[in-house]
Design a protein around this motif. Structure first.
Motif, PDB file in Angstrom:
ATOM      1  N   PRO A  99       0.829  -1.213   0.000  1.00  0.00           N
ATOM      2  CA  PRO A  99       0.000   0.000   0.000  1.00  0.00           C
ATOM      3  C   PRO A  99       0.862   1.262   0.000  1.00  0.00           C
ATOM      4  O   PRO A  99       1.882   1.337   0.684  1.00  0.00           O
ATOM      5  CB  PRO A  99      -0.799  -0.130   1.301  1.00  0.00           C
ATOM      6  CG  PRO A  99      -0.908  -1.607   1.521  1.00  0.00           C
ATOM      7  CD  PRO A  99       0.387  -2.177   1.034  1.00  0.00           C
ATOM      8  N   GLY A 100       0.425   2.260  -0.773  1.00  0.00           N
ATOM      9  CA  GLY A 100       1.208   3.467  -0.961  1.00  0.00           C
ATOM     10  C   GLY A 100       2.135   3.355  -2.155  1.00  0.00           C
ATOM     11  O   GLY A 100       3.047   4.181  -2.320  1.00  0.00           O
ATOM     12  N   ASP A 101       1.938   2.295  -2.982  1.00  0.00           N
ATOM     13  CA  ASP A 101       2.729   2.069  -4.199  1.00  0.00           C
ATOM     14  C   ASP A 101       4.222   1.917  -3.876  1.00  0.00           C
ATOM     15  O   ASP A 101       5.088   2.436  -4.587  1.00  0.00           O
ATOM     16  CB  ASP A 101       2.506   3.215  -5.195  1.00  0.00           C
ATOM     17  CG  ASP A 101       2.907   2.835  -6.612  1.00  0.00           C
ATOM     18  OD1 ASP A 101       2.830   1.636  -6.933  1.00  0.00           O
ATOM     19  OD2 ASP A 101       3.301   3.726  -7.375  1.00  0.00           O
ATOM     20  N   PHE A 102       4.487   1.169  -2.790  1.00  0.00           N
ATOM     21  CA  PHE A 102       5.865   0.921  -2.362  1.00  0.00           C
ATOM     22  C   PHE A 102       6.301  -0.434  -2.916  1.00  0.00           C
ATOM     23  O   PHE A 102       5.802  -1.480  -2.494  1.00  0.00           O
ATOM     24  CB  PHE A 102       5.951   0.950  -0.839  1.00  0.00           C
ATOM     25  CG  PHE A 102       7.331   0.714  -0.296  1.00  0.00           C
ATOM     26  CD1 PHE A 102       8.387   1.527  -0.694  1.00  0.00           C
ATOM     27  CD2 PHE A 102       7.579  -0.316   0.596  1.00  0.00           C
ATOM     28  CE1 PHE A 102       9.667   1.306  -0.196  1.00  0.00           C
ATOM     29  CE2 PHE A 102       8.850  -0.535   1.096  1.00  0.00           C
ATOM     30  CZ  PHE A 102       9.893   0.280   0.698  1.00  0.00           C
ATOM     31  N   SER A 122       1.208  -1.659   9.789  1.00  0.00           N
ATOM     32  CA  SER A 122       0.932  -0.422   9.051  1.00  0.00           C
ATOM     33  C   SER A 122       1.375  -0.534   7.601  1.00  0.00           C
ATOM     34  O   SER A 122       0.727  -0.002   6.697  1.00  0.00           O
ATOM     35  CB  SER A 122       1.622   0.765   9.730  1.00  0.00           C
ATOM     36  OG  SER A 122       3.030   0.577   9.771  1.00  0.00           O
ATOM     37  N   GLU A 123       2.470  -1.238   7.354  1.00  0.00           N
ATOM     38  CA  GLU A 123       2.954  -1.393   5.984  1.00  0.00           C
ATOM     39  C   GLU A 123       2.023  -2.259   5.146  1.00  0.00           C
ATOM     40  O   GLU A 123       2.005  -2.163   3.916  1.00  0.00           O
ATOM     41  CB  GLU A 123       4.372  -1.972   5.997  1.00  0.00           C
ATOM     42  CG  GLU A 123       5.405  -0.965   6.498  1.00  0.00           C
ATOM     43  CD  GLU A 123       6.713  -1.611   6.909  1.00  0.00           C
ATOM     44  OE1 GLU A 123       7.723  -0.891   6.988  1.00  0.00           O
ATOM     45  OE2 GLU A 123       6.717  -2.835   7.187  1.00  0.00           O
ATOM     46  N   GLY A 125      -1.216  -2.045   5.610  1.00  0.00           N
ATOM     47  CA  GLY A 125      -2.487  -1.326   5.579  1.00  0.00           C
ATOM     48  C   GLY A 125      -3.489  -1.814   6.594  1.00  0.00           C
ATOM     49  O   GLY A 125      -4.680  -1.507   6.482  1.00  0.00           O
TER      50      GLY A 125
END
Length: 804
Positions: A99-102, A122-123, A125
């Protein structure tokens, strides 16, 4: 409100795809604002085993981990500190996109190869923030996608609820709508409360001082609890809808609130002084520190939960720091109550304290679900915190709240919705959402008597129930028809039409309209220099003025207009042409309401024309304003107006102002402002004002214009100059000449005034031009001489004029 697909399936059996469920919820009035597929695109994040964890040789805060995925072993460099050899972790393989386009790439970190990343909650989501990486429960199969292994594959719906739908601020509330949609029964949780020991009523008590603000308050005592982390299933439930896990007890209260829509609160029982609860209003000025550590100053309108000494919670909003559940807590008093929505809204808004609890209480919760929520939470706390539930619940319910009954008819429903609906259809649909319906067979209009449950406080009238029928039918199932209407042209009432005509004319003449408050400070009348007995000093006082400077209704527009002009002049806008067309208010003896009359005030100062190379720098003067008034008189076809130099207004310059009358009725005044008024209002060296009574103008309007044929014969003009006394006014001249009735006299105008050399002292010369014309013939010199001689003789007789 956030709910997930799997959570809904706990309470109703259905197999609708997520997209179809989203559409159907929206069509029943629960608009889905967003839909998120949890775990979508993250199948490359798999369960892995930490075979070995060693410190990084070149970095103190990094570790080098040997990670087994079931088929291969690879090396990953990690910056967390909460992992150890043997843990199961979430491994994002090379090529994964988090998530966050990482995007995860193979890399070297301080010289050590890293093939992937060990992920935190958190990484992935799952939560907003987290400490350390995600440590998975033991026993999960290696290499399996983490979301599948944990049962986190789900769809989250974010529903935008209108304020009246408090019943859907819970998963059960939304599930009730789904059950009606798919015609499947709603499965409410049935808590199994295992009680032991003494009666709760022997150890604690509840007393409600103000039943209007708190109609019902229930409590259970749970002892021997062990505060600790929540199990994984509970943490997952909360995190999927964006709520952070705190501890097992607090998490249970949050879970039940989300599940049933009933906010709960857990008190540390040992921190409650005298071990009892009192629900009362706060005392003005009481200080209370809430759970967020903020000191709050309370008011008498606030409802508080107290122990035997003082406040321990802000009812329905937030608990207190002095009774907070802590790791050392061993006994809990669990609260489930119903509070007055208005009281909670008032306190929450005043303190700027909006919480999940206040959000629900201020919209209205269900007083009947209070004991169910209490038992549900107590059973879960006993299960998850090894607590012992004391026998019985304390239930203070002084006066049971009655259920509302509303009648809906099939005829009215069909008329409003454009559908063919009968009473049985209405009953069937409303029964699906928990409304008890009885057919009224003795009525011919298909009437159904509906008992409204307390979880639907928004259903008050028949149209509310008709809306429910529309929702349950589906808004997309209601036929689309174009409304039939007729276009009618209505004329403005005469008074409004004249008002618009005056306003437009002023704008066409270059004046800008200003709009001031209808209130003013009565002291400004002193600045105008009004006499003490002036009727405009009698004004209507306002009981709750916006400011002290706006304490009275205006009796004149002049002060406000002058103050507006002064503000513009202060900003170097020096060429002003302003007007205000508004009512003024004059109290009437013995009448409840003041007399309201429409007036026009206009002000002119500065240059007559805008600044430019081709324009003059001449200043506007009295005659410019007189021209404005004359144009208004012409537009309204008001004739026979008399201009008098005498008037009673003290704010005008003597000798540079006048009044105008129609018969004995005063139409208004105009002139240059008095120097003292100019100084008082900071208006500069000169300003011209007019103050007109538009009610008098409108009452004097002429009839429609009558046209007459143009004469085919030429006109003849005769000029005459008369010596008259200086005291003789132009109005007197026109009055005298107007009394001479001459059939062929077309017009008279004054075209010159002279005094000085060649004119005796005390005298002045007035030159008039008379125009003669007949419709049927050419006038002879003899006839014209005879006609003009009558005008000359009238001047000599009435005014003692001498023909020059």
């Amino acid at each position: 409100m956030k709910v997930t697909l799997n959570w809904l399936k706990d309470y109703v059996d259905f197999d609708l795809p997520a997209d179809e469920l989203s559409h159907r919820l929206t069509m029943t009035g629960l608009e889905v604002d967003a839909m998120e597929r949890l775990g979508e695109g993250l199948d490359s994040v798999i369960v892995a085993h930490l075979a070995d964890v060693q410190p990084h040789p070149d970095a103190d805060r990094l570790t080098v981990c040997k990670v087994q995925t079931g088929s291969v072993t690879q090396q990953v460099v990690c910056g967390a500190t909460n992992h150890k050899t043997g843990d199961l972790v979430a491994l994002a393989q090379v090529g994964s996109v988090l998530p966050g386009d990482f995007k995860i790439k193979k890399s070297k970190i301080r010289g050590q190869e890293s093939c992937g990343m060990l992920c935190s909650r958190s990484e992935l989501g799952l939560t907003g923030e987290s400490d350390g990486i995600l440590i998975l429960p033991p026993g999960l199969p290696l290499g399996q996608p983490v979301f599948k292994a944990l049962g986190l594959k789900d769809v989250m719906f974010e529903i935008g609820l209108t304020p009246n739908r408090a019943d859907c601020l819970s998963v059960v509330g939304v599930a009730r709508e789904v059950s009606a949609m798919v015609h499947a029964p709603l499965k409410l949780p049935v808590p199994e409360v295992v009680e032991c020991g003494r009666q709760a009523a022997e150890k604690t008590s509840v007393y409600i001082e103000d039943p209007d603000l708190c109609p019902r308050y229930t409590a259970r005592l749970i002892e021997n609890v062990k505060i600790g982390p929540s199990p994984a299933w509970l943490v997952r439930r909360l995190e999927t809808v964006g709520m952070r896990s705190i501890n097992n007890v607090v998490d249970v209260t949050n879970f039940v609130m989300l599940e049933l829509g009933q906010p709960l609160h857990a008190f540390d029982f040992n921190q409650l002084r005298e071990h009892r609860i009192v629900v009362r209003r706060a005392k003005d000025g009481d200080q209370f520190k809430t759970l967020d550590g903020q000191a709050r100053t309370l008011m008498g309108s606030d409802l508080v939960i107290c122990d035997g000494v003082g406040p321990v919670a802000l009812a329905g909003v937030m608990g207190g720091e002095n009774s907070e559940v802590s790791p050392d807590t061993t006994a809990i008093l669990l609260e489930s109550a119903y509070f007055n929505p208005t009281a909670i809204r008032r306190t929450s808004k005043r303190l700027g304290l909006h919480t999940e609890s206040s959000h629900r209480f201020e919209r209205g919760t269900d007083v009947d679900i209070v004991p169910l929520a209490l038992d549900r939470a107590a059973a879960l706390i006993a299960e998850l915190a090894d607590g012992s539930i004391a026998r019985g619940a304390v239930d203070a319910y002084p006066k049971e709240l009655a259920r509302r009954k509303v009648t809906i008819t099939a005829s009215r429903t069909s008329q409003l919705l454009g559908l063919d609906v009968d009473a049985n259809d209405i009953r069937a649909r409303l029964n699906t959402i928990g409304l008890k319906c009885d057919l009224l067979v003795d009525r011919r209009d298909g009437a159904v008597n509906v008992e409204i449950p307390n979880f639907r406080p928004d259903l008050e009238r028949e149209v509310d129930l008709i809306e429910e029928v529309a929702r349950l039918t589906g808004y997309d199932q209601i036929p689309v028809t174009m409304p039939v209407s007729s276009l009618t042209c209505q004329q403005l009432p005469g008074h409004l039409s004249l008002e618009r005509r005056v306003r437009d004319r002023m704008a066409h003449m270059g004046y800008s309209e200003v709009i001031n408050y209808s209130f003013f400070n009565a002291d400004c009348l002193n600045k105008l220099g009004l006499a003490e007995d002036d009727l405009r000093r009698q004004n209507v006082q306002i009981l709750n003025p916006l400011t002290e400077e706006q304490g009275s209704m205006r009796t004149t527009l002049v002060p406000s207009l002058l103050e507006t002009a002064a503000r513009n002049l202060a900003y170097r806008s020096e060429d002003l042409a302003l007007f205000e067309l508004r009512p003024v208010f004059q109290p009437v003896d013995g009448a409840e309401l003041p007399r309201e009359s429409l007036r026009l005030a206009a002000l002119l100062c500065g240059r007559r024309e805008p600044q430019g190379w081709a324009q003059t720098t001449a200043k506007g003067d009295f005659f410019d304003m007189k021209g404005v008034v004359e144009q208004l008189l012409a537009d309204l076809r008001i004739v026979d107006v008399r201009w008098h130099a005498e008037h009673d207004e003290l704010f005008y310059h003597p000798g540079k102002s006048c009044s105008l009358y129609l018969g004995e009725r005063l139409l208004g005044t105009l002139g240059e402002l008095h120097p003292q008024v100019l100084h008082t209002f900071d208006l500069g060296p000169s300003a011209i004002l007019c103050d007109l009574d538009l009610e008098a103008f409108f009452a004097s309007c002429g009839k429609a214009v009558k046209f007459q044929p143009l004469s085919r014969y030429p006109d003849v003009q005769r000029d005459s100059a008369f010596l008259v006394d200086n005291e003789v006014t132009a109005q007197q001249v026109f009055d005298v000449l107007g009394q001479v009735k001459l059939k062929d006299l077309e017009s008279i105008e004054l075209f010159d005034v002279y005094s000085g050399e060649g004119v005796p002292a005390g005298k002045k010369s007035l030159a008039i031009r008379a125009c003669y014309r007949a419709l049927d013939r050419t006038l002879t010199d003899e006839l014209i001489q005879n006609l003009h001689g009558k005008l000359v003789r009238a001047m000599e007789k009435e005014l003692g004029a001498e023909l020059r």
